[in-house]
Design a protein around this motif. Structure first.
Motif, mmCIF file in Angstrom:
data_model
loop_
_atom_site.group_PDB
_atom_site.id
_atom_site.type_symbol
_atom_site.label_atom_id
_atom_site.label_comp_id
_atom_site.label_asym_id
_atom_site.label_seq_id
_atom_site.Cartn_x
_atom_site.Cartn_y
_atom_site.Cartn_z
ATOM 1 N N TRP A 66 0.816 -1.198 0.000
ATOM 2 C CA TRP A 66 0.000 0.000 0.000
ATOM 3 C C TRP A 66 0.859 1.260 0.000
ATOM 4 C CZ3 TRP A 66 -3.364 -1.816 4.704
ATOM 5 C CH2 TRP A 66 -4.071 -2.964 4.322
ATOM 6 N N PRO A 67 0.550 2.232 -0.866
ATOM 7 C CA PRO A 67 1.290 3.502 -0.864
ATOM 8 C C PRO A 67 1.109 4.235 0.468
ATOM 9 C CG PRO A 67 -0.026 3.267 -2.864
ATOM 10 C CD PRO A 67 -0.468 2.172 -1.938
ATOM 11 N N GLY A 68 2.193 4.787 0.957
ATOM 12 C CA GLY A 68 2.121 5.581 2.180
ATOM 13 C C GLY A 68 2.158 4.791 3.464
ATOM 14 N N LEU A 69 2.245 3.437 3.385
ATOM 15 C CA LEU A 69 2.228 2.649 4.618
ATOM 16 C C LEU A 69 3.454 2.945 5.480
ATOM 17 C CD1 LEU A 69 0.814 0.490 6.289
ATOM 18 C CD2 LEU A 69 2.109 -1.242 5.032
ATOM 19 N N SER A 70 4.636 3.048 4.857
ATOM 20 C CA SER A 70 5.838 3.355 5.639
ATOM 21 C C SER A 70 5.725 4.729 6.282
ATOM 22 C CB SER A 70 7.089 3.288 4.750
ATOM 23 O OG SER A 70 7.046 4.269 3.737
ATOM 24 N N THR A 71 5.061 5.641 5.594
ATOM 25 C CA THR A 71 4.854 6.976 6.160
ATOM 26 C C THR A 71 3.991 6.903 7.416
ATOM 27 O OG1 THR A 71 5.042 8.013 3.996
ATOM 28 C CG2 THR A 71 3.928 9.272 5.714
ATOM 29 N N LEU A 72 2.916 6.134 7.349
ATOM 30 C CA LEU A 72 2.054 5.990 8.512
ATOM 31 C C LEU A 72 2.785 5.330 9.668
ATOM 32 C CD1 LEU A 72 -1.276 4.858 6.794
ATOM 33 C CD2 LEU A 72 -0.773 7.069 7.838
ATOM 34 N N GLY A 101 6.028 5.355 10.229
ATOM 35 C CA GLY A 101 6.974 6.327 10.752
ATOM 36 C C GLY A 101 6.303 7.398 11.579
ATOM 37 N N ALA A 102 5.139 7.878 11.115
ATOM 38 C CA ALA A 102 4.412 8.893 11.857
ATOM 39 C C ALA A 102 3.965 8.354 13.213
ATOM 40 C CB ALA A 102 3.209 9.371 11.049
ATOM 41 N N GLY A 103 3.543 7.088 13.230
ATOM 42 C CA GLY A 103 3.129 6.487 14.492
ATOM 43 C C GLY A 103 4.279 6.376 15.477
ATOM 44 N N LEU A 104 5.457 5.972 14.970
ATOM 45 C CA LEU A 104 6.638 5.901 15.831
ATOM 46 C C LEU A 104 6.988 7.267 16.402
ATOM 47 C CD1 LEU A 104 9.253 3.560 14.094
ATOM 48 C CD2 LEU A 104 8.239 3.284 16.350
ATOM 49 N N ALA A 105 7.007 8.266 15.519
ATOM 50 C CA ALA A 105 7.360 9.617 15.952
ATOM 51 C C ALA A 105 6.376 10.141 16.996
ATOM 52 C CB ALA A 105 7.401 10.556 14.748
ATOM 53 N N ALA A 106 5.086 9.908 16.772
ATOM 54 C CA ALA A 106 4.078 10.381 17.718
ATOM 55 C C ALA A 106 4.200 9.668 19.055
ATOM 56 C CB ALA A 106 2.679 10.180 17.133
ATOM 57 N N LEU A 107 4.428 8.355 19.011
ATOM 58 C CA LEU A 107 4.557 7.594 20.245
ATOM 59 C C LEU A 107 5.767 8.053 21.046
ATOM 60 C CD1 LEU A 107 3.229 5.282 21.792
ATOM 61 C CD2 LEU A 107 4.676 3.682 20.525
ATOM 62 N N GLY A 108 6.837 8.393 20.332
ATOM 63 C CA GLY A 108 8.033 8.865 21.015
ATOM 64 C C GLY A 108 7.861 10.205 21.696
ATOM 65 N N GLN A 109 6.853 10.984 21.273
ATOM 66 C CA GLN A 109 6.638 12.311 21.846
ATOM 67 C C GLN A 109 5.609 12.326 22.976
ATOM 68 O OE1 GLN A 109 8.500 15.033 20.796
ATOM 69 N NE2 GLN A 109 9.594 13.418 19.687
ATOM 70 N N VAL A 110 4.873 11.233 23.161
ATOM 71 C CA VAL A 110 3.811 11.193 24.171
ATOM 72 C C VAL A 110 4.279 10.306 25.322
ATOM 73 C CG1 VAL A 110 1.397 10.668 24.642
ATOM 74 C CG2 VAL A 110 2.084 11.507 22.374
ATOM 75 N N GLY A 111 4.746 10.958 26.399
ATOM 76 C CA GLY A 111 5.342 10.236 27.512
ATOM 77 C C GLY A 111 4.475 9.153 28.119
ATOM 78 N N PRO A 112 3.213 9.427 28.466
ATOM 79 C CA PRO A 112 2.378 8.384 29.072
ATOM 80 C C PRO A 112 2.173 7.163 28.184
ATOM 81 C CG PRO A 112 1.435 10.552 29.475
ATOM 82 C CD PRO A 112 2.553 10.754 28.498
ATOM 83 N N LEU A 113 1.985 7.381 26.888
ATOM 84 C CA LEU A 113 1.818 6.248 25.987
ATOM 85 C C LEU A 113 3.106 5.438 25.877
ATOM 86 C CD1 LEU A 113 -0.329 7.653 23.028
ATOM 87 C CD2 LEU A 113 -1.027 6.061 24.827
ATOM 88 N N LYS A 114 4.230 6.148 25.854
ATOM 89 C CA LYS A 114 5.517 5.451 25.777
ATOM 90 C C LYS A 114 5.745 4.603 27.026
ATOM 91 C CE LYS A 114 9.372 7.886 25.855
ATOM 92 N NZ LYS A 114 10.533 8.702 25.409
ATOM 93 N N SER A 115 5.404 5.147 28.191
ATOM 94 C CA SER A 115 5.559 4.396 29.434
ATOM 95 C C SER A 115 4.612 3.199 29.477
ATOM 96 C CB SER A 115 5.310 5.302 30.642
ATOM 97 O OG SER A 115 6.362 6.241 30.789
ATOM 98 N N LEU A 116 3.394 3.386 28.957
ATOM 99 C CA LEU A 116 2.449 2.275 28.909
ATOM 100 C C LEU A 116 2.991 1.146 28.047
ATOM 101 C CD1 LEU A 116 -0.372 1.185 29.624
ATOM 102 C CD2 LEU A 116 -1.234 2.311 27.562
ATOM 103 N N LEU A 117 3.562 1.503 26.893
ATOM 104 C CA LEU A 117 4.163 0.496 26.018
ATOM 105 C C LEU A 117 5.333 -0.187 26.710
ATOM 106 C CD1 LEU A 117 4.491 -0.907 23.266
ATOM 107 C CD2 LEU A 117 5.896 1.050 22.554
ATOM 108 N N ALA A 118 6.177 0.596 27.389
ATOM 109 C CA ALA A 118 7.333 0.036 28.081
ATOM 110 C C ALA A 118 6.897 -0.977 29.133
ATOM 111 C CB ALA A 118 8.150 1.151 28.726
ATOM 112 N N ARG A 119 5.886 -0.636 29.916
ATOM 113 C CA ARG A 119 5.396 -1.545 30.956
ATOM 114 C C ARG A 119 4.811 -2.809 30.341
ATOM 115 N NH1 ARG A 119 7.336 -0.482 36.053
ATOM 116 N NH2 ARG A 119 8.118 1.649 35.866
ATOM 117 N N ARG A 120 4.129 -2.643 29.219
ATOM 118 C CA ARG A 120 3.549 -3.797 28.548
ATOM 119 C C ARG A 120 4.638 -4.747 28.058
ATOM 120 N NH1 ARG A 120 -2.111 -5.048 27.576
ATOM 121 N NH2 ARG A 120 -1.997 -6.998 26.408
#
Length: 419
Positions: free
Chosen positions: A386-392, A394-413
């Motif tokens: 699918w076109p743009g899948l790598s973009t999505l 990458g955007a998800g990674l970048a967003a997750l890296g900027q949101v501390g609570p979500l990043k901590s939730l992922l880390a705990r998981r």
């Protein structure tokens, strides 16, 4: 062959099929937490088979490290385990993100110090994990031979649920094979995807994992790297055995390599070691350090192979016998150890075996299927055109890296699973 009915005594008789890390973790835990139970471990390998030199690399979450500490085996293996102080996930080609100068880099960094833990987990060779667990079980059997035992060189050819328990066929299934009764059988003998009979949920990803070790100069110690590339994920896991100068400077580090590519267009198979190093240098971010050496690589097919349920009658499957996953998240062993822990916990709380098994099924389902779904999605996403899948992604990674609570939730998981 005459039928042998399961024992009717109230003392639980538990069979564990497979003396790998997951099976032995369950057996050791049962020996401690079920003091009246009789536990017998069956393994197809002879006692003379030495597992200590097996170099396969395993990633342990911090929850798994703590579980091994509780079993009393971690001290014997800690010297060969390399702590994971940080996890760095990034994407090689951010696609359309390059067009946005202010867009965050498509990466996610999780650090142990930010999560308030000593480490996120550890990396250890299979042999360094399995051999001390084997020794611990043999020592337990020697202390309590009346209730703990192990049957080396005893392949289990069949398990049948019968009223009140199970019957286990020990041998090759020919006339004369032994039939042994137990109240409960736990199958912890999984194997690799290519050798397994297909389970209820099966998917061949059409991918190959090339595995080995690399030598590195520079970069940060104790970091596990995951890099999303157009061909599939590439992971570097820190290993023990760092070479240092007399003044303490790091001269060379070792890392385990997991390099996943498309089977139909395998870019790794025909490359020389020099070429493989050059390609990896291009694929990986520069802060991993300079790649200086690479070992001969082995390869295996990747796929998903999972049972819909852990429990079938009085038979329970755990670890790779229940779910074989893509290594993209490195969570297969950790999931199996959580399976083992919960099963013993439920048996310790209830004298009703069937009730305990129903509780195990319900309690483990969210953690199992969340991990199965996440790894399956990531693995399959590399095969979607699918076109743009790598973009999505990458955007998800970048967003997750900027949101501390979500990043901590992922880390705990990732450290402790769904609890």
């Amino acid at each position: 062959m005459s039928a042998v009915h399961p024992p009717q005594a109230t003392t639980l008789q538990l069979a564990v099929v497979g003396a790998g890390p997951v099976g032995l973790a369950l057996a050791l835990s049962a020996a401690r937490r079920l003091p009246a139970a009789r536990v017998c471990v069956y393994d197809r390998l002879p006692v003379s088979h030495d597992v200590s030199g097996d170099p396969r690399t395993l990633a342990l979450s911090q929850g798994s490290v703590l579980a091994l500490q509780r079993l009393g085996v971690w001290a014997a293996m800690a010297e060969r385990a390399e702590p994971i102080q940080a996890v760095h996930v990034s994407q090689q080609q951010p696609g359309l993100l390059d067009l946005f100068g202010r867009a965050p880099a498509p990466e996610l960094v999780i650090r142990a110090q930010d999560e308030g833990v000593a480490q996120l987990g550890a990396v250890i060779p299979y042999g360094a994990l399995a051999a001390p667990m084997r020794s611990a079980w043999l020592a337990a059997c020697a202390r309590e031979p009346q209730r703990l035992s192990v049957r080396w060189g005893s392949p289990v050819s069949g398990v049948r649920t019968v009223p009140g328990g199970v019957e286990i066929d020990v041998g090759d299934g020919a006339d004369g094979a032994l039939v042994e009764p137990h109240h409960l059988a736990v199958i912890a003998e999984g194997g690799v995807f290519a050798e397994q009979a297909r389970k209820a949920v099966a998917r061949d990803y059409g991918q190959t994992a090339w595995v080995g070790t690399v030598g590195l100069e520079g970069g940060e110690e104790g970091v596990a790297y995951e890099r999303f590339t157009p061909h599939g994920p590439v992971a570097l896991l820190p290993l023990s055995g760092t070479t240092r100068a007399d003044d303490g400077r790091t001269l060379q580090r070792r890392a385990a390599l997991v390099w996943c590519v498309d089977q139909r267009d395998d870019p790794v198979a025909e490359l020389s070691d020099v070429q493989r190093l050059a390609v990896l240098t291009h694929l990986l971010p520069p802060h991993v350090g300079r790649l200086r050496s690479i070992s001969p690589l082995k390869h295996f097919a990747l796929g998903l192979n999972a049972e819909r349920t852990l429990v079938q009658g009085r038979t329970v499957r755990i670890g790779n016998a229940a779910q074989t996953l893509h290594p993209v998240a490195g969570q297969g062993l950790n999931l199996g150890l959580r399976d083992a822990h919960e099963l013993v916990s439920r048996l310790a709380r209830s004298a009703d075996v069937d009730r305990a098994l129903r509780q195990v099924e319900w309690q483990r389902a969210p953690d199992r299927w969340a991990m199965i779904g996440a790894t399956d999605f990531l693995a399959r996403s590399f095969t979607w055109p699918w076109p743009g899948l790598s973009t999505l992604r990458g955007a998800g990674l970048a967003a997750l890296g900027q949101v501390g609570p979500l990043k901590s939730l992922l880390a705990r998981r990732m450290m402790f699973g769904g609890r």
